[in-house]
Each structure stands twice: as C-alpha cells, then as structure tokens.
Design a protein around this motif. Structure first.
Motif: not given
Length: 515
Positions: A213-219, A222-233, A327-336
């Motif tokens: 819920t805080a970090v989606t990528h933290n290998n 030097y290369d950390q990726q914060v959760n999108a919702v957490y970053h928005e907050m 807020a919750e973030w989702k991905s979607a594809t625009v249909q025809f």
C-alpha cells in the motif's frame, strides 16, 4: 583500564603498594610494575591534565606491533559475505575451499581460527551504525504493529483481528495509534488522514515501511516506486515519501521501538477487556494513548507530549483546507463505442482515444480519466443498476452528434416537406416499435434514401409501398427504389386511377362492397 594516574598519585603520598593495590582494584604485582616503569621513564606526580590513563598506558607499556607474515593469503571478504547468505554454506566449507586455492597458488593459508577471526573483524566493520540527528517537526515514521488486537463479533462470538496502525513523530517520539479491520489501501490512507488531524499539522518527510500500500517496487534504495494512491495523498499534504530500505528497521527506529512499547502499554494492557466493535476498541486505544504519551521518559526529562507540544507542533506545516479524499486508480481500454467500463458503469471518452489505454481515478463521487497524465474526461460517478451510461455529447463523432439531434417530431416535419405518402410511412415507422427511439434508425435510413435517390423518387416509393400495406418497412421501400418499381406509379392521381381501373387489384375498396 588500569588507573595509572591514581597509582602514581597515591605513591607520591607515601602509601604502601598493598594499599595502593586495594584502592585501585589491581594486584600488588601490577602496582610494582607500574611504579618501576615510571621511574625508568622519569614520570612522577603531579601530572598534566592531558596525561590521561590512556596516554600513560601508551607511554609506560606501548603496544607491540604485530608481525604480519607477508606470504599468508588473506580471505576474499566480499566473496565470503555473499556466499554465507546462501543456504547450507558455512565458514568451515569456505575455509576448506580457501585451503585448496592456497595450495594451488602456492600461498601459505591461515589456520581455521585465524580465518574465522579475520572474517569476524570484517563483519564488525560492515555492521557499523551512525546516529542521525532529527530536527523537530521534520519527519513521521509509519508502520503496522506486529501483534493485532481482538474484537468479538456480537452475533456469532467469533474473534476477529484488528490491525494497529502506528505513526510516530521522529523527534519527540509522540505516537498515533488506530485500529482497522484489515491492512488494505483504504485503511492505510484513512489512517494517515486521521493521523495528520490528530497531530494538527504535517511534517516535511514521511517514512513508511515496504508494504504494497506504500511501495510497489523497492528492489534497492536508489530505484523505489511509490504506490500511485499513496503518492497522490502525499502531494495533497505537500509531504515527501522516503520509504525505508527492505529489511532495514534502523531506517525507522522510532516506529520500530514504538511498536514494541505500544504492544506492551496498549495491546497488552487491553488484553483482558472485550470489545464488540471497532469504535469501542479505538475509544479504549485513544485513552491508553493519552496516558502513554504523557508518561515521563526514564532517561531524559519530560514526556513525549511535552516535547511534541513545545518543540514540534509550532514547526508543523498547516493542514490543507480539506482532508484527502481516498481515490482508487484503475486502468481501462476505450472501446469502439468511446466508453470505458468502471464497476459495471460506462463513461464516455473523446472518440479520438478509441482503443487507447487510459488511467482512471475513482472516488466516491467522481470518475476522472487520464491519458499520459493529462485529464481527458470527468464524470459524476453513477450508482444503482449496472449498465448505465454517462455520455458527454462533445465526446461523440460529428455524425453521431447529428443523430442525437433527431427526434420523432423532427422526423415528421422532414417527411411532411417531402410529401403526404412519406409522412404516412414515417408515422407508421414511429408507431411500429414499443419505444419510439427504437424506430429512429429506420427513419434515418429513409432520410439517407432521399439523399441517394432524390425526394421525388422516395415519395413515389412510399406511395407504391402504401398500395400493399398500411405499415410499410424501411427495407421494403429500399427494395422498391433499388428495383426502380416506384417509376410505374409516379403521383397520387396515377395511384387512384390504377386502383379504380385495375379490376384485379388486391385492394378492392369501399365501392366494391357497396354494390
């Protein structure tokens, strides 16, 4: 360390060596050896203040440098540390491999005890820590407590875990604690919103653990990726997120330490009480938290609350005018049909984005759609039965917009301008369906037939179709025009004469039955 200054001072007073030994906590032999060596070096009492016991030890008995055998091969410490992390690998195995390497290269190896000693010395250097001073009001450390509290379901009697969120002001160690049913995104964000309200302000830095819920990528650090919702907050509260490193509790020592204290003074203190709702548990936690925060420190003056109130609270940034809305973030594809689907509801997007991947920000009241971080659409969130549409006219192609401009009255007025027979056909088409809108496509088809064949031919075709049935279809009129059959009967007079003179007409008329 031997008290060299004290031995020399007492000796200058004429005290016996036995009494000096008893007073200094050393043997008489040591006293004799120190005094003898001091006379040899002409060191007598009184001494300068800078001649401490450590300085005297170096003067009286300097350490002899160790003779290092130059031809002994030293271990490869980096390789050894890496190999020791692997399953089943130990120092004995590595020493055996080290002996084989020395034999092949002709180097003299270390004994096993020396091998282990040098590895231990290297490990101690690697484990060196540094104290980092914190500024008041600069940082908050957050984490979930390890031991959950308990809630009893009043209907079933089932024991349910309640997870404790812990936020700690780094400088004063002033804590905030709240219980939640789970550790999901909504609970994590809600906890932060409540925490900032409890503290009455915002710090510059926020240090979370490495939960999803805080970090989606933290290998690595030097290369950390914060959760999108957490970053928005964090953007809403104008604070910076600096996640702790993986398996590095010393990056947030105050949160780790407070978790232990809270487990004792809050969770354990409430172990004999029974709670039937989350609200009851949080009320009890807030009381214990009040007592814990005002309990005096053991090794320094004041309490957590006093230090926070006096030194940190004035330095906190002000809270924003409104609290952050989850807020919750989702991905979607625009249909025809230039719509996206969110929770079973459909929301329009400009038709230029058909088949594009978009990001959707979902709140309780709003749906916002982004493409390449630019907002391209916004809708009020729909509720109720699934399958509802929220369509903005500007999102539609131009020809679709024109279609929306048509309605039953407009189709009738258009048909009247062409002729009485077309008007009758349009009336029949509009009445043919249970819902009038279902017949708009057929009416639009007639309109396009007028563009393709001319209005005169369409009027004639409608007249021809009406000789067969009172409710002709779009398809029958299209077939008449395609075959050119409307040319045989071109106007109303021809139709009437055709009906009266043709003795074999299918439609005999009222005059036939009067006879």
């Amino acid at each position: 360390m031997t008290k060299y200054r004290e031995i020399l001072r007492l000796s200058s007073l004429g005290i016996s060596q036995q009494r000096i030994a008893d007073s200094s906590g050393v043997s008489k032999k040591t006293v004799n050896r120190v005094l003898k060596r001091a006379r040899e070096l002409s060191i007598f009492w009184p001494l300068d203040d800078n001649e401490t016991d450590a300085v005297l030890a170096e003067k009286l008995f300097p350490a002899k440098p160790r003779a290092i055998t130059s031809n002994k091969r030293m271990p490869d410490y980096d390789y050894i540390q890496k190999e020791l992390l692997r399953n089943g690998v130990n120092k004995k195995l590595l020493w055996t491999e080290y002996l084989e390497e020395c034999r092949l290269s002709g180097d003299e190896p270390l004994m096993y005890s020396q091998f282990c000693y040098h590895i231990q010395q290297d490990e101690q250097k690697r484990h060196a820590t540094m104290h980092i001073g914190r500024k008041p009001g600069e940082q908050i450390e957050v984490d979930w407590a390890g031991d959950p509290a308990k809630i009893t379901d009043p209907d079933t009697g089932e024991i349910i875990n309640a997870y404790l969120f812990v936020g700690v002001m780094t400088y004063s160690q002033y804590p905030y604690v709240e219980a939640f049913i789970n550790e999901k995104q909504k609970a994590w964000i809600t906890a932060h919103v409540h925490m900032y309200e409890y503290f009455g302000g915002v710090t510059r830095i926020l240090v979370p653990d490495n939960c999803k819920t805080a970090v989606t990528h933290n290998n690595n650090w030097y290369d950390q990726q914060v959760n999108a919702v957490y970053h928005e907050m964090a953007e809403h509260y104008n604070t910076a997120i600096i996640p702790a490193r993986v398996r590095a509790p010393k990056d947030k020592p105050n949160a780790e330490g407070s978790v232990g204290n809270i487990s004792t003074w809050i969770t354990a203190a409430l172990r004999n009480e029974q709670f039937f709702s989350l609200a009851e548990l949080n009320t009890a936690i807030r009381k214990k938290l009040y007592e814990f925060s005002r309990r005096p420190f053991q090794k320094k003056e004041g309490s957590r609350y006093e230090i926070f109130h006096d030194e940190e609270l004035p330095l906190l940034a002000k809270l924003p005018a409104t609290p952050y809305e989850l807020a919750e973030w989702k991905s979607a594809t625009v249909q025809f049909n230039y719509h996206i689907s969110v929770d079973g509801m459909l929301y329009s997007v400009p038709y230029e984005y058909i088949k594009r991947k978009v990001d959707v920000r979902v709140t309780e009241t709003t749906i916002e759609i982004f493409y390449n971080h630019n907002r391209i659409a916004s809708h009020r969130r729909l509720s109720g039965r699934k399958g509802q549409y929220s369509t903005i006219t500007e999102h539609m192609p131009e020809d679709h917009q024109k279609y929306l401009e048509w309605n039953g009255d407009r189709f009738r007025k258009w048909a009247e301008r062409i002729g009485i027979n077309t008007s009758k056909v349009v009336d029949a088409l509009l009445a043919s369906q249970r819902v009038e809108q279902q017949s708009y496509r057929s009416c639009m088809g007639l309109l396009k037939l007028a563009d393709k064949y001319s209005v005169d031919r369409l009027e004639a075709a409608c007249a021809k179709a009406l000789t067969y049935t009172a409710t002709p279809s779009y398809k029958s009129i299209k077939n008449i025009l395609a075959a050119g059959q409307e040319k045989k009967v071109s106007d109303n007079s021809d139709i009437k004469s055709a009906v009266t003179t043709n003795k074999h007409a299918l439609t005999r008329g009222a005059d036939y039955y009067r006879r």
